[in-house]
Write a protein that holds these residues in place. Structure first.
Motif, PDB file in Angstrom:
ATOM      1  N   ALA A  58       0.838  -1.195   0.000  1.00  0.00           N
ATOM      2  CA  ALA A  58       0.000   0.000   0.000  1.00  0.00           C
ATOM      3  C   ALA A  58       0.874   1.246   0.000  1.00  0.00           C
ATOM      4  CB  ALA A  58      -0.912  -0.012   1.233  1.00  0.00           C
ATOM      5  N   ALA A  59       0.322   2.326  -0.498  1.00  0.00           N
ATOM      6  CA  ALA A  59       1.055   3.593  -0.510  1.00  0.00           C
ATOM      7  C   ALA A  59       1.296   4.044   0.931  1.00  0.00           C
ATOM      8  CB  ALA A  59       0.252   4.635  -1.275  1.00  0.00           C
ATOM      9  N   PRO A  60       2.419   4.741   1.183  1.00  0.00           N
ATOM     10  CA  PRO A  60       2.700   5.201   2.545  1.00  0.00           C
ATOM     11  C   PRO A  60       1.592   6.113   3.076  1.00  0.00           C
ATOM     12  CG  PRO A  60       4.647   5.397   1.156  1.00  0.00           C
ATOM     13  CD  PRO A  60       3.512   5.051   0.251  1.00  0.00           C
ATOM     14  N   LEU A  61       1.333   5.961   4.358  1.00  0.00           N
ATOM     15  CA  LEU A  61       0.335   6.813   5.028  1.00  0.00           C
ATOM     16  C   LEU A  61       0.957   8.173   5.341  1.00  0.00           C
ATOM     17  CD1 LEU A  61      -0.983   4.153   7.580  1.00  0.00           C
ATOM     18  CD2 LEU A  61      -2.032   4.792   5.386  1.00  0.00           C
ATOM     19  N   LYS A  62       0.094   9.127   5.601  1.00  0.00           N
ATOM     20  CA  LYS A  62       0.568  10.433   6.041  1.00  0.00           C
ATOM     21  C   LYS A  62       0.788  10.397   7.550  1.00  0.00           C
ATOM     22  CE  LYS A  62      -1.683  13.210   2.458  1.00  0.00           C
ATOM     23  NZ  LYS A  62      -2.631  14.333   2.199  1.00  0.00           N
ATOM     24  N   HIS A  83      -3.231   3.177  11.779  1.00  0.00           N
ATOM     25  CA  HIS A  83      -3.207   1.855  11.138  1.00  0.00           C
ATOM     26  C   HIS A  83      -3.827   0.847  12.095  1.00  0.00           C
ATOM     27  CE1 HIS A  83      -1.965  -1.889   9.369  1.00  0.00           C
ATOM     28  NE2 HIS A  83      -1.185  -2.177  10.409  1.00  0.00           N
ATOM     29  N   THR A  84      -4.955   0.246  11.675  1.00  0.00           N
ATOM     30  CA  THR A  84      -5.643  -0.757  12.481  1.00  0.00           C
ATOM     31  C   THR A  84      -5.165  -2.145  12.068  1.00  0.00           C
ATOM     32  OG1 THR A  84      -7.590   0.665  12.660  1.00  0.00           O
ATOM     33  CG2 THR A  84      -7.886  -1.667  13.162  1.00  0.00           C
ATOM     34  N   TRP A  85      -4.812  -2.962  13.039  1.00  0.00           N
ATOM     35  CA  TRP A  85      -4.272  -4.274  12.735  1.00  0.00           C
ATOM     36  C   TRP A  85      -4.888  -5.334  13.651  1.00  0.00           C
ATOM     37  CZ3 TRP A  85      -2.095  -6.304  17.042  1.00  0.00           C
ATOM     38  CH2 TRP A  85      -1.643  -5.420  18.020  1.00  0.00           C
ATOM     39  N   GLU A  86      -4.711  -6.607  13.281  1.00  0.00           N
ATOM     40  CA  GLU A  86      -5.218  -7.723  14.086  1.00  0.00           C
ATOM     41  C   GLU A  86      -4.303  -8.926  13.923  1.00  0.00           C
ATOM     42  OE1 GLU A  86      -9.298 -10.354  14.826  1.00  0.00           O
ATOM     43  OE2 GLU A  86      -9.130  -9.025  13.071  1.00  0.00           O
ATOM     44  N   ASP A  87      -4.011  -9.573  15.027  1.00  0.00           N
ATOM     45  CA  ASP A  87      -3.256 -10.828  15.034  1.00  0.00           C
ATOM     46  C   ASP A  87      -4.234 -11.925  15.457  1.00  0.00           C
ATOM     47  OD1 ASP A  87      -1.609 -12.982  15.358  1.00  0.00           O
ATOM     48  OD2 ASP A  87      -0.071 -11.918  16.503  1.00  0.00           O
ATOM     49  N   VAL A  88      -4.768 -12.647  14.452  1.00  0.00           N
ATOM     50  CA  VAL A  88      -5.796 -13.655  14.713  1.00  0.00           C
ATOM     51  C   VAL A  88      -5.239 -14.778  15.586  1.00  0.00           C
ATOM     52  CG1 VAL A  88      -7.369 -15.310  13.650  1.00  0.00           C
ATOM     53  CG2 VAL A  88      -6.967 -13.090  12.561  1.00  0.00           C
ATOM     54  N   ASP A  89      -4.026 -15.226  15.299  1.00  0.00           N
ATOM     55  CA  ASP A  89      -3.446 -16.335  16.054  1.00  0.00           C
ATOM     56  C   ASP A  89      -3.275 -15.981  17.531  1.00  0.00           C
ATOM     57  OD1 ASP A  89      -3.330 -17.803  13.728  1.00  0.00           O
ATOM     58  OD2 ASP A  89      -1.247 -17.239  13.294  1.00  0.00           O
ATOM     59  N   ALA A  90      -2.863 -14.756  17.805  1.00  0.00           N
ATOM     60  CA  ALA A  90      -2.657 -14.330  19.196  1.00  0.00           C
ATOM     61  C   ALA A  90      -3.936 -13.836  19.852  1.00  0.00           C
ATOM     62  CB  ALA A  90      -1.587 -13.242  19.252  1.00  0.00           C
ATOM     63  N   GLY A  91      -4.963 -13.595  19.043  1.00  0.00           N
ATOM     64  CA  GLY A  91      -6.237 -13.126  19.601  1.00  0.00           C
ATOM     65  C   GLY A  91      -6.186 -11.683  20.081  1.00  0.00           C
ATOM     66  N   VAL A  92      -5.373 -10.852  19.416  1.00  0.00           N
ATOM     67  CA  VAL A  92      -5.261  -9.440  19.808  1.00  0.00           C
ATOM     68  C   VAL A  92      -5.428  -8.556  18.588  1.00  0.00           C
ATOM     69  CG1 VAL A  92      -3.738  -9.941  21.760  1.00  0.00           C
ATOM     70  CG2 VAL A  92      -2.748  -9.439  19.518  1.00  0.00           C
ATOM     71  N   SER A  93      -5.764  -7.306  18.821  1.00  0.00           N
ATOM     72  CA  SER A  93      -5.860  -6.302  17.761  1.00  0.00           C
ATOM     73  C   SER A  93      -5.551  -4.947  18.365  1.00  0.00           C
ATOM     74  CB  SER A  93      -7.255  -6.298  17.119  1.00  0.00           C
ATOM     75  OG  SER A  93      -8.243  -5.971  18.086  1.00  0.00           O
ATOM     76  N   GLU A 144       6.487  -8.763  13.950  1.00  0.00           N
ATOM     77  CA  GLU A 144       6.641 -10.124  13.430  1.00  0.00           C
ATOM     78  C   GLU A 144       5.318 -10.721  12.960  1.00  0.00           C
ATOM     79  OE1 GLU A 144       8.564 -12.552  16.302  1.00  0.00           O
ATOM     80  OE2 GLU A 144      10.458 -11.447  16.235  1.00  0.00           O
ATOM     81  N   SER A 145       4.220 -10.323  13.555  1.00  0.00           N
ATOM     82  CA  SER A 145       2.919 -10.894  13.194  1.00  0.00           C
ATOM     83  C   SER A 145       2.342 -10.296  11.914  1.00  0.00           C
ATOM     84  CB  SER A 145       1.922 -10.685  14.338  1.00  0.00           C
ATOM     85  OG  SER A 145       1.763  -9.291  14.601  1.00  0.00           O
ATOM     86  N   ALA A 146       2.921  -9.196  11.412  1.00  0.00           N
ATOM     87  CA  ALA A 146       2.370  -8.526  10.229  1.00  0.00           C
ATOM     88  C   ALA A 146       2.833  -9.229   8.951  1.00  0.00           C
ATOM     89  CB  ALA A 146       2.796  -7.068  10.204  1.00  0.00           C
ATOM     90  N   GLU A 147       1.912  -9.439   7.998  1.00  0.00           N
ATOM     91  CA  GLU A 147       2.264 -10.048   6.721  1.00  0.00           C
ATOM     92  C   GLU A 147       3.066  -9.082   5.861  1.00  0.00           C
ATOM     93  OE1 GLU A 147      -1.193 -11.488   4.786  1.00  0.00           O
ATOM     94  OE2 GLU A 147      -1.625 -13.042   6.280  1.00  0.00           O
ATOM     95  N   THR A 148       2.690  -7.810   5.863  1.00  0.00           N
ATOM     96  CA  THR A 148       3.408  -6.786   5.105  1.00  0.00           C
ATOM     97  C   THR A 148       3.629  -5.580   6.010  1.00  0.00           C
ATOM     98  OG1 THR A 148       1.311  -5.896   4.256  1.00  0.00           O
ATOM     99  CG2 THR A 148       2.474  -7.495   2.879  1.00  0.00           C
ATOM    100  N   PRO A 149       4.790  -4.925   5.885  1.00  0.00           N
ATOM    101  CA  PRO A 149       5.039  -3.730   6.703  1.00  0.00           C
ATOM    102  C   PRO A 149       4.096  -2.585   6.329  1.00  0.00           C
ATOM    103  CG  PRO A 149       7.055  -4.598   5.726  1.00  0.00           C
ATOM    104  CD  PRO A 149       5.924  -5.286   5.047  1.00  0.00           C
ATOM    105  N   VAL A 150       3.935  -1.681   7.272  1.00  0.00           N
ATOM    106  CA  VAL A 150       3.150  -0.468   7.044  1.00  0.00           C
ATOM    107  C   VAL A 150       4.098   0.715   7.123  1.00  0.00           C
ATOM    108  CG1 VAL A 150       1.196   0.918   7.827  1.00  0.00           C
ATOM    109  CG2 VAL A 150       1.137  -1.571   8.085  1.00  0.00           C
ATOM    110  N   GLU A 151       3.901   1.689   6.221  1.00  0.00           N
ATOM    111  CA  GLU A 151       4.824   2.822   6.158  1.00  0.00           C
ATOM    112  C   GLU A 151       4.093   4.151   6.244  1.00  0.00           C
ATOM    113  OE1 GLU A 151       8.188   2.429   3.333  1.00  0.00           O
ATOM    114  OE2 GLU A 151       7.137   0.631   2.634  1.00  0.00           O
ATOM    115  N   TRP A 152       4.778   5.138   6.797  1.00  0.00           N
ATOM    116  CA  TRP A 152       4.319   6.518   6.836  1.00  0.00           C
ATOM    117  C   TRP A 152       5.364   7.356   6.111  1.00  0.00           C
ATOM    118  CZ3 TRP A 152       3.205   3.089  10.600  1.00  0.00           C
ATOM    119  CH2 TRP A 152       1.904   3.082  11.116  1.00  0.00           C
TER     120      TRP A 152
END
Length: 241
Positions: free
Chosen positions: A100-104, A109-119, A228-236
């Motif tokens: 995805a294009a970098p954020l401003k 950035h909202t995220w969720e780790d299904v395996d760990a049960g956290v978001s 480590e739980s993210a599939e792709t990095p997020v950038e600003w």
């Protein structure tokens, strides 16, 4: 000479002649018998040689391979034999990961780790370069011209409990360089500092500034968040100077 003696003399040549004649006949018979034997032996030898040559010829000349059929007969045989087709599987293109294009700065950035049960929600709020301190960035890195920069972050938990740290955050440069947070904690670093570890429960947040040693003559392109739980990095995106 008496007549009896003359008669005997006349008869003697006839006896010699007979003897000579018998000798000639005996020689002729023996000669004929010898010729017959030689002829028989020669014929037998010739037959043996002929048989041997015939056997050699048979072994040295194997049966000829039947010629390929042509014309209508060959076409009929081809039609009666089904052709076998071999098809190779078509290559399947692997999907390329989309970035995805970098954020401003300031965008969440909202995220969720299904395996760990956290978001949660992570945000890069601001970036400032040229921070003053008693400690020198050049001394920490061993590179002349390095200065301090401060990145302000905020991380919140929306589900489950997890530990927030500055470790997943790095600065990315155009030449591919990545810079991690400083291991120093000088008293005059910008406040509030982002804690090294913060245990967050649902509805709780942590906010603070993380200091980086950076080259004073260039600016990072983006701020990268890559847990480590993210599939792709997020950038600003970092605004240019």
């Amino acid at each position: 000479m008496p007549a009896a003696h003359l008669a005997i003399l006349r008869d003697e040549p006839s006896a010699c002649h007979k003897t000579v004649t018998r000798i000639h006949r005996l020689h002729a018979i023996r000669k004929a018998d010898l010729m017959r034997r030689l002829t028989t032996a020669a014929l037998a030898a010739g037959t043996t040689i002929l048989l041997a040559l015939t056997g050699c010829g048979a072994s040295e000349n194997p049966p000829a391979t039947p010629a390929a059929k042509t014309g209508a007969e060959g076409a009929t045989d081809s039609a009666s034999t089904p052709a076998t087709e071999t098809t190779s599987p078509s290559p399947t293109a692997s999907p390329e990961p989309t970035t995805a294009a970098p954020l401003k700065l300031g965008a969440t950035h909202t995220w969720e780790d299904v395996d760990a049960g956290v978001s949660g929600i992570s945000t890069a709020l601001s970036y400032q370069q040229g921070i003053k301190s008693v400690g020198l960035a050049a001394e920490e890195t061993g590179n002349a011209g390095y200065i301090w920069a401060a990145l302000e972050l905020k991380v919140c938990s929306t589900k489950g409990m997890f530990i927030a740290t500055p470790t997943p955050w790095t600065l990315s440069y155009a030449d591919g360089a990545r810079i991690e947070p400083s291991s120093s904690t000088w008293d005059d670093f910008p406040k509030p500092e982002f804690p090294f570890e913060t245990k967050l429960t649902p509805g709780k947040c942590v906010r603070g500034k993380v200091v980086f040693p950076v080259p004073g003559n260039s600016n990072p392109e983006t701020i990268v968040y890559a847990p480590e739980s993210a599939e792709t990095p997020v950038e600003w995106a970092v605004p240019a100077k």
